[in-house]
Write a protein that holds these residues in place. Structure first.
Motif, PDB file in Angstrom:
ATOM      1  N   ASP A  53     -40.540 127.832  62.220  1.00 21.89           N
ATOM      2  CA  ASP A  53     -39.551 128.680  62.900  1.00 21.89           C
ATOM      3  C   ASP A  53     -39.165 128.115  64.259  1.00 21.89           C
ATOM      4  O   ASP A  53     -37.995 128.161  64.647  1.00 21.89           O
ATOM      5  CB  ASP A  53     -40.085 130.105  63.058  1.00 21.89           C
ATOM      6  CG  ASP A  53     -40.087 130.872  61.740  1.00 21.89           C
ATOM      7  OD1 ASP A  53     -39.361 130.456  60.803  1.00 21.89           O
ATOM      8  OD2 ASP A  53     -40.801 131.883  61.646  1.00 21.89           O
ATOM      9  N   ALA A  54     -40.130 127.567  64.984  1.00 21.33           N
ATOM     10  CA  ALA A  54     -39.839 126.968  66.293  1.00 21.33           C
ATOM     11  C   ALA A  54     -38.962 125.728  66.122  1.00 21.33           C
ATOM     12  O   ALA A  54     -38.044 125.509  66.912  1.00 21.33           O
ATOM     13  CB  ALA A  54     -41.136 126.602  67.014  1.00 21.33           C
ATOM     14  N   ARG A  55     -39.231 124.942  65.086  1.00 25.42           N
ATOM     15  CA  ARG A  55     -38.403 123.750  64.830  1.00 25.42           C
ATOM     16  C   ARG A  55     -36.972 124.156  64.490  1.00 25.42           C
ATOM     17  O   ARG A  55     -36.016 123.583  65.003  1.00 25.42           O
ATOM     18  CB  ARG A  55     -39.026 122.909  63.720  1.00 25.42           C
ATOM     19  CG  ARG A  55     -40.276 122.166  64.169  1.00 25.42           C
ATOM     20  CD  ARG A  55     -40.742 121.143  63.144  1.00 25.42           C
ATOM     21  NE  ARG A  55     -41.219 121.744  61.903  1.00 25.42           N
ATOM     22  CZ  ARG A  55     -42.466 122.186  61.715  1.00 25.42           C
ATOM     23  NH1 ARG A  55     -43.363 122.110  62.677  1.00 25.42           N
ATOM     24  NH2 ARG A  55     -42.815 122.705  60.556  1.00 25.42           N
ATOM     25  N   LYS A  56     -36.828 125.145  63.613  1.00 27.23           N
ATOM     26  CA  LYS A  56     -35.489 125.609  63.232  1.00 27.23           C
ATOM     27  C   LYS A  56     -34.719 126.121  64.445  1.00 27.23           C
ATOM     28  O   LYS A  56     -33.533 125.825  64.603  1.00 27.23           O
ATOM     29  CB  LYS A  56     -35.586 126.712  62.177  1.00 27.23           C
ATOM     30  CG  LYS A  56     -35.983 126.221  60.813  1.00 27.23           C
ATOM     31  CD  LYS A  56     -36.069 127.400  59.854  1.00 27.23           C
ATOM     32  CE  LYS A  56     -36.683 127.001  58.547  1.00 27.23           C
ATOM     33  NZ  LYS A  56     -36.847 128.150  57.636  1.00 27.23           N
ATOM     34  N   ALA A  57     -35.389 126.898  65.276  1.00 28.11           N
ATOM     35  CA  ALA A  57     -34.724 127.462  66.460  1.00 28.11           C
ATOM     36  C   ALA A  57     -34.289 126.364  67.416  1.00 28.11           C
ATOM     37  O   ALA A  57     -33.166 126.378  67.937  1.00 28.11           O
ATOM     38  CB  ALA A  57     -35.659 128.450  67.163  1.00 28.11           C
ATOM     39  N   ASP A  58     -35.169 125.385  67.644  1.00 30.74           N
ATOM     40  CA  ASP A  58     -34.850 124.271  68.537  1.00 30.74           C
ATOM     41  C   ASP A  58     -33.683 123.452  67.992  1.00 30.74           C
ATOM     42  O   ASP A  58     -32.740 123.134  68.716  1.00 30.74           O
ATOM     43  CB  ASP A  58     -36.082 123.385  68.732  1.00 30.74           C
ATOM     44  CG  ASP A  58     -35.786 122.165  69.583  1.00 30.74           C
ATOM     45  OD1 ASP A  58     -35.249 122.326  70.699  1.00 30.74           O
ATOM     46  OD2 ASP A  58     -36.091 121.037  69.130  1.00 30.74           O
ATOM     47  N   GLU A  59     -33.736 123.127  66.705  1.00 31.22           N
ATOM     48  CA  GLU A  59     -32.670 122.326  66.100  1.00 31.22           C
ATOM     49  C   GLU A  59     -31.350 123.092  66.099  1.00 31.22           C
ATOM     50  O   GLU A  59     -30.293 122.524  66.395  1.00 31.22           O
ATOM     51  CB  GLU A  59     -33.078 121.898  64.698  1.00 31.22           C
ATOM     52  CG  GLU A  59     -34.214 120.882  64.711  1.00 31.22           C
ATOM     53  CD  GLU A  59     -34.844 120.623  63.352  1.00 31.22           C
ATOM     54  OE1 GLU A  59     -34.468 121.302  62.361  1.00 31.22           O
ATOM     55  OE2 GLU A  59     -35.722 119.733  63.275  1.00 31.22           O
ATOM     56  N   ALA A  60     -31.403 124.382  65.797  1.00 35.32           N
ATOM     57  CA  ALA A  60     -30.178 125.194  65.799  1.00 35.32           C
ATOM     58  C   ALA A  60     -29.560 125.229  67.192  1.00 35.32           C
ATOM     59  O   ALA A  60     -28.342 125.091  67.343  1.00 35.32           O
ATOM     60  CB  ALA A  60     -30.494 126.610  65.316  1.00 35.32           C
ATOM     61  N   GLN A  61     -30.391 125.392  68.207  1.00 33.28           N
ATOM     62  CA  GLN A  61     -29.897 125.432  69.591  1.00 33.28           C
ATOM     63  C   GLN A  61     -29.206 124.116  69.949  1.00 33.28           C
ATOM     64  O   GLN A  61     -28.139 124.111  70.567  1.00 33.28           O
ATOM     65  CB  GLN A  61     -31.047 125.715  70.542  1.00 33.28           C
ATOM     66  CG  GLN A  61     -30.626 125.811  71.987  1.00 33.28           C
ATOM     67  CD  GLN A  61     -31.816 126.064  72.901  1.00 33.28           C
ATOM     68  OE1 GLN A  61     -32.921 125.591  72.659  1.00 33.28           O
ATOM     69  NE2 GLN A  61     -31.583 126.817  73.954  1.00 33.28           N
ATOM     70  N   ARG A  62     -29.800 122.985  69.542  1.00 30.95           N
ATOM     71  CA  ARG A  62     -29.201 121.690  69.872  1.00 30.95           C
ATOM     72  C   ARG A  62     -27.922 121.432  69.092  1.00 30.95           C
ATOM     73  O   ARG A  62     -26.966 120.862  69.631  1.00 30.95           O
ATOM     74  CB  ARG A  62     -30.224 120.572  69.666  1.00 30.95           C
ATOM     75  CG  ARG A  62     -31.317 120.640  70.750  1.00 30.95           C
ATOM     76  CD  ARG A  62     -32.285 119.485  70.700  1.00 30.95           C
ATOM     77  NE  ARG A  62     -33.149 119.599  69.523  1.00 30.95           N
ATOM     78  CZ  ARG A  62     -33.313 118.648  68.617  1.00 30.95           C
ATOM     79  NH1 ARG A  62     -32.712 117.492  68.736  1.00 30.95           N
ATOM     80  NH2 ARG A  62     -34.112 118.830  67.584  1.00 30.95           N
ATOM     81  N   VAL A  63     -27.866 121.874  67.838  1.00 23.84           N
ATOM     82  CA  VAL A  63     -26.628 121.729  67.060  1.00 23.84           C
ATOM     83  C   VAL A  63     -25.528 122.575  67.695  1.00 23.84           C
ATOM     84  O   VAL A  63     -24.389 122.119  67.850  1.00 23.84           O
ATOM     85  CB  VAL A  63     -26.846 122.116  65.579  1.00 23.84           C
ATOM     86  CG1 VAL A  63     -25.516 122.267  64.856  1.00 23.84           C
ATOM     87  CG2 VAL A  63     -27.708 121.076  64.876  1.00 23.84           C
ATOM     88  N   LEU A  64     -25.850 123.807  68.063  1.00 26.07           N
ATOM     89  CA  LEU A  64     -24.846 124.663  68.705  1.00 26.07           C
ATOM     90  C   LEU A  64     -24.370 124.086  70.029  1.00 26.07           C
ATOM     91  O   LEU A  64     -23.191 124.175  70.364  1.00 26.07           O
ATOM     92  CB  LEU A  64     -25.400 126.075  68.897  1.00 26.07           C
ATOM     93  CG  LEU A  64     -25.541 126.896  67.616  1.00 26.07           C
ATOM     94  CD1 LEU A  64     -26.273 128.197  67.895  1.00 26.07           C
ATOM     95  CD2 LEU A  64     -24.183 127.142  66.976  1.00 26.07           C
ATOM     96  N   LYS A  65     -25.275 123.476  70.775  1.00 26.94           N
ATOM     97  CA  LYS A  65     -24.890 122.881  72.056  1.00 26.94           C
ATOM     98  C   LYS A  65     -23.918 121.724  71.851  1.00 26.94           C
ATOM     99  O   LYS A  65     -22.889 121.634  72.526  1.00 26.94           O
ATOM    100  CB  LYS A  65     -26.132 122.398  72.811  1.00 26.94           C
ATOM    101  CG  LYS A  65     -25.813 121.818  74.170  1.00 26.94           C
ATOM    102  CD  LYS A  65     -27.068 121.391  74.904  1.00 26.94           C
ATOM    103  CE  LYS A  65     -26.715 120.789  76.251  1.00 26.94           C
ATOM    104  NZ  LYS A  65     -27.911 120.355  76.982  1.00 26.94           N
ATOM    105  N   ILE A  66     -24.228 120.838  70.922  1.00 22.95           N
ATOM    106  CA  ILE A  66     -23.375 119.654  70.723  1.00 22.95           C
ATOM    107  C   ILE A  66     -22.030 120.033  70.099  1.00 22.95           C
ATOM    108  O   ILE A  66     -21.041 119.334  70.275  1.00 22.95           O
ATOM    109  CB  ILE A  66     -24.100 118.567  69.916  1.00 22.95           C
ATOM    110  CG1 ILE A  66     -23.418 117.234  70.141  1.00 22.95           C
ATOM    111  CG2 ILE A  66     -24.149 118.901  68.445  1.00 22.95           C
ATOM    112  CD1 ILE A  66     -24.228 116.042  69.710  1.00 22.95           C
TER     113      ILE A  66
END
Length: 102
Positions: A53-66
């Motif tokens: 869940d932490a990996r998914k949240a981190d990756e989602a945040q970075r995809v949304l940022k870019i």
């Protein structure tokens, strides 16, 4: 319409990279005539979060940022709803024709 492909995980295999580069080249050659392009590819490092869940949240945040400047975001996932290439092309064309820039 500019297209940004944001992918989590880096291509490590030379064959995978060659395929990706071949498709990117084809996109560049044919996309302009269709009002698509340029194509930008962003490879994001996989998260090192302690839990899935932490990996998914981190990756989602970075995809949304870019992709923050994109008017349209389409998330593709192996677990998602399947569709044909023709259906996906129609979706892109509909948004391109409605004035979506990115």
């Amino acid at each position: 319409m500019k297209v940004l492909l944001a992918a989590v995980g880096r291509l490590k295999d030379a064959q995978e990279r060659e395929i990706m580069e071949r498709y990117a080249k084809r996109f560049g050659q044919t996309g302009r005539a269709l009002g698509l392009g340029p194509l930008e590819i962003a490879e994001l490092m996989e998260s090192r979060g302690a839990t899935p869940d932490a990996r998914k949240a981190d990756e989602a945040q970075r995809v949304l940022k870019i992709t923050s400047g994109a008017e349209l975001k389409i998330a593709l996932d192996v677990e998602g709803r399947g569709m044909s290439s023709e259906t996906f092309a129609k979706i892109l064309a509909k948004h391109r024709d409605s004035g979506v820039k990115t």
